[in-house]
Write an enzyme that holds these catalytic residues in place. Structure first.
Site, short mmCIF file in Angstrom:
data_model
loop_
_atom_site.label_atom_id
_atom_site.label_comp_id
_atom_site.label_asym_id
_atom_site.label_seq_id
_atom_site.Cartn_x
_atom_site.Cartn_y
_atom_site.Cartn_z
N ASN A 9 -4.29 -1.07 -10.45
CA ASN A 9 -4.48 -0.54 -11.81
C ASN A 9 -3.23 -0.85 -12.63
O ASN A 9 -2.20 -0.22 -12.46
CB ASN A 9 -4.73 0.97 -11.74
CG ASN A 9 -4.89 1.59 -13.11
OD1 ASN A 9 -5.11 0.90 -14.11
ND2 ASN A 9 -4.79 2.91 -13.17
N TRP A 10 -3.36 -1.83 -13.51
CA TRP A 10 -2.19 -2.25 -14.31
C TRP A 10 -1.87 -1.28 -15.42
O TRP A 10 -0.81 -1.38 -16.04
CB TRP A 10 -2.45 -3.63 -14.92
CG TRP A 10 -2.57 -4.74 -13.93
CD1 TRP A 10 -2.56 -4.65 -12.56
CD2 TRP A 10 -2.73 -6.13 -14.23
NE1 TRP A 10 -2.72 -5.90 -11.99
CE2 TRP A 10 -2.82 -6.82 -13.00
CE3 TRP A 10 -2.82 -6.85 -15.42
CZ2 TRP A 10 -2.98 -8.21 -12.93
CZ3 TRP A 10 -2.98 -8.22 -15.36
CH2 TRP A 10 -3.06 -8.89 -14.12
N LYS A 11 -2.78 -0.37 -15.72
CA LYS A 11 -2.59 0.59 -16.82
C LYS A 11 -2.29 -0.17 -18.12
O LYS A 11 -2.85 -1.24 -18.34
CB LYS A 11 -1.52 1.61 -16.45
CG LYS A 11 -1.82 2.30 -15.11
CD LYS A 11 -0.92 3.45 -14.79
CE LYS A 11 -1.30 4.04 -13.44
NZ LYS A 11 -0.50 5.23 -13.09
N HIS A 94 -9.72 8.60 -14.19
CA HIS A 94 -8.31 8.59 -13.76
C HIS A 94 -7.60 9.82 -14.32
O HIS A 94 -7.91 10.28 -15.41
CB HIS A 94 -7.63 7.30 -14.23
CG HIS A 94 -6.29 7.08 -13.61
ND1 HIS A 94 -5.15 7.71 -14.05
CD2 HIS A 94 -5.91 6.30 -12.56
CE1 HIS A 94 -4.12 7.32 -13.32
NE2 HIS A 94 -4.55 6.48 -12.41
N GLU A 166 -6.24 10.74 -5.86
CA GLU A 166 -4.92 10.53 -6.44
C GLU A 166 -4.28 11.88 -6.76
O GLU A 166 -4.57 12.47 -7.80
CB GLU A 166 -5.01 9.66 -7.70
CG GLU A 166 -6.20 9.96 -8.62
CD GLU A 166 -5.96 9.50 -10.04
OE1 GLU A 166 -5.11 8.64 -10.26
OE2 GLU A 166 -6.63 10.05 -10.94
N GLY A 172 3.33 8.01 -10.09
CA GLY A 172 4.46 7.58 -10.90
C GLY A 172 5.70 8.43 -10.71
O GLY A 172 6.67 8.30 -11.46
N SER A 212 1.64 6.60 -5.81
CA SER A 212 2.90 5.90 -5.50
C SER A 212 2.79 5.09 -4.21
O SER A 212 3.66 5.17 -3.33
CB SER A 212 4.06 6.89 -5.43
OG SER A 212 4.28 7.51 -6.68
N GLY A 233 -0.76 1.57 -8.45
CA GLY A 233 -0.29 1.54 -9.83
C GLY A 233 0.84 0.56 -10.01
O GLY A 233 0.65 -0.65 -10.05
N GLY A 234 2.06 1.08 -10.10
CA GLY A 234 3.24 0.26 -10.41
C GLY A 234 3.42 -0.96 -9.54
O GLY A 234 3.79 -2.04 -10.02
#
Length: 248
Positions: A9-11, A94, A166, A172, A212, A233-234
């Protein structure tokens, strides 16, 4: 045997040029992956990324969609629009959508049903806050979210859904649920699905962990019996890191 699924998920990250550069670097790194690989870039990059990964083992998902086909919904994207781009997956519910855009479980249910009408697989998110975990109501919160999100679906639809657990407190923040915490919580989610749609559906549905996720944590997480993948995510913004997760 459930096939693992790793989704990135690049957000709200990467412009078009950066997105294509990332994809080009990633493609050879995940070519031999044993799991399903999904990239979820921002809307403006979807068309280009779909074309870039054509003929590879990488699928593409959107990060959200509206439940209406068309109309006066400024700034929204319809499921039909996504399908016209040949998008295969869509993230629904989300925690950031719930937190910043006040998205409710009933809305999430509408989106799930509409995604299936267009043959798009929903990645349905659920999770508890730190306060809810500390108060010992994690199972109650997740049970409510799953029951409302999956309400009035057909069994064969539930079997296709991907659920992403999640924990909000681990997104994050650098904090990660222990492997046992994640597995036990996902086992509870599977139990909720079983009560709603039967043991067979619960055994088939794939449930990811998302909080994370890093190359250093993925192997142990994937050794847990109830964890079927990750919503990343990141780390999905770095080709080498995402590939390391995919190739756990």
């Amino acid at each position: 045997m459930r096939k693992a699924i790793i989704a990135g998920n690049w957000k709200m990250n990467k412009n078009l040029e950066d997105a294509l550069e990332l994809v080009e670097e990633l493609k050879p790194l995940v070519r031999g992956a044993k799991c399903d690989v999904v990239l979820c870039p921002p809307y403006v990059c979807l068309d280009a990324v779909v074309k870039s990964v054509g003929g590879t083992n990488i699928k593409v998902g959107a990060q959200n969609m509206h439940y209406e086909e068309s109309g006066a919904y400024t700034g929204e994207i319809s499921p039909g629009m996504l399908k016209s781009l040949k998008v295969d997956y869509v993230i629904i519910g989300h925690s950031e959508r719930r937190q910043y855009f006040n998205e409710k479980d009933e809305t999430i249910n509408k989106k799930i049903k509409k995604a299936f009408e267009h043959d798009i697989i929903p990645i349905v998110c659920c999770g508890e806050s730190l306060l809810e975990r500390e108060n010992g109501i994690t199972e109650e919160v997740l049970g409510r979210q799953i029951k409302l999100a999956l309400k009035d679906l057909r069994k064969e639809q539930v079997e296709k859904i991907v659920i992403a657990y999640e924990p909000i407190w681990a997104i994050g923040t650098g904090k990660t649920a222990t492997d046992k915490q994640a597995n036990d919580t996902i086992a509870h989610i599977r139990g909720v699905v079983s009560k709603m749609y039967g043991e067979n559906a619960a055994e088939v549905v794939r449930i990811q962990y998302g909080g994370s996720v890093k190359p250093a944590t993925i192997k142990a997480q994937m050794e847990q019996p109830h964890i079927d993948g990750a919503l990343v995510g990141g780390a999905s913004l770095k080709p080498q890191d995402f590939a390391a997760i995919v190739n756990y």
